[in-house]
Design a protein around this motif. Structure first.
Motif, short mmCIF file in Angstrom:
data_model
loop_
_atom_site.label_atom_id
_atom_site.label_comp_id
_atom_site.label_asym_id
_atom_site.label_seq_id
_atom_site.Cartn_x
_atom_site.Cartn_y
_atom_site.Cartn_z
N PRO A 2 0.82 -1.22 0.00
CA PRO A 2 0.00 0.00 0.00
C PRO A 2 0.85 1.26 0.00
N TYR A 6 -5.09 -0.48 -4.78
CA TYR A 6 -4.87 0.95 -4.68
C TYR A 6 -4.69 1.48 -6.09
N VAL A 34 -5.18 9.21 -4.45
CA VAL A 34 -5.09 7.77 -4.28
C VAL A 34 -6.42 7.27 -3.76
N LEU A 44 -8.65 3.48 -2.71
CA LEU A 44 -8.63 2.04 -2.46
C LEU A 44 -9.95 1.50 -2.96
#
Length: 136
Positions: A19, A63, A111, A113
């Motif tokens: 991550p 991600y 970013v 997820l």
């Protein structure tokens, strides 16, 4: 030389086992695949679904980094994929390959997820949240 597609953003899919730190550092660690290839693999918004399903089908989450093409265009080459691909905006297209040893906070705009849960990536990709974030 391949014609440069008209895009505003390109995307980096990041494996959930690595991550991205929050906040992002000036330089993210490169994946083993990127190191072996000699460039950073990126996708356009149209290519993300195919890339996701081809290389990350069984991953429960991913991600995704959104990068304005203007931030990196001097180091991007649009090239054919080195592996056979098909479907979902991937076939017969060139991919943005970033020839730089650095991708980080100065280049990455945001970013997210994405979590697949019990569903499929198609289900995730069809949500309003993803559709509105994944900009051409």
């Amino acid at each position: 030389m391949a014609e440069t597609p008209q895009v505003t953003y390109v995307y980096k899919l990041v494996h959930p086992s690595s991550p991205p730190p929050d906040p992002l550092p000036e330089s993210l660690p490169l994946s083993e695949f990127d190191v072996q290839s000699g460039f950073i693999h990126l996708s356009t918004a149209q290519q993300v679904p195919g890339t996701l399903k081809l290389f990350f089908t069984n991953e429960p989450r991913m991600y995704v980094l959104r990068i304005p093409i203007k931030a990196i265009e001097k180091d991007v080459r649009w090239e054919a994929p080195s592996v056979p691909v098909s479907g979902d905006g991937v076939a017969d297209s060139t991919f943005p390959h970033l020839y730089s040893e650095r991708l980080g906070s100065a280049e990455v705009e945001s970013v997210v997820l994405w979590e697949r849960g019990e569903g499929t990536w198609d289900k995730v990709l069809g949500t309003e949240e993803v559709i509105s974030w994944l900009i051409l």
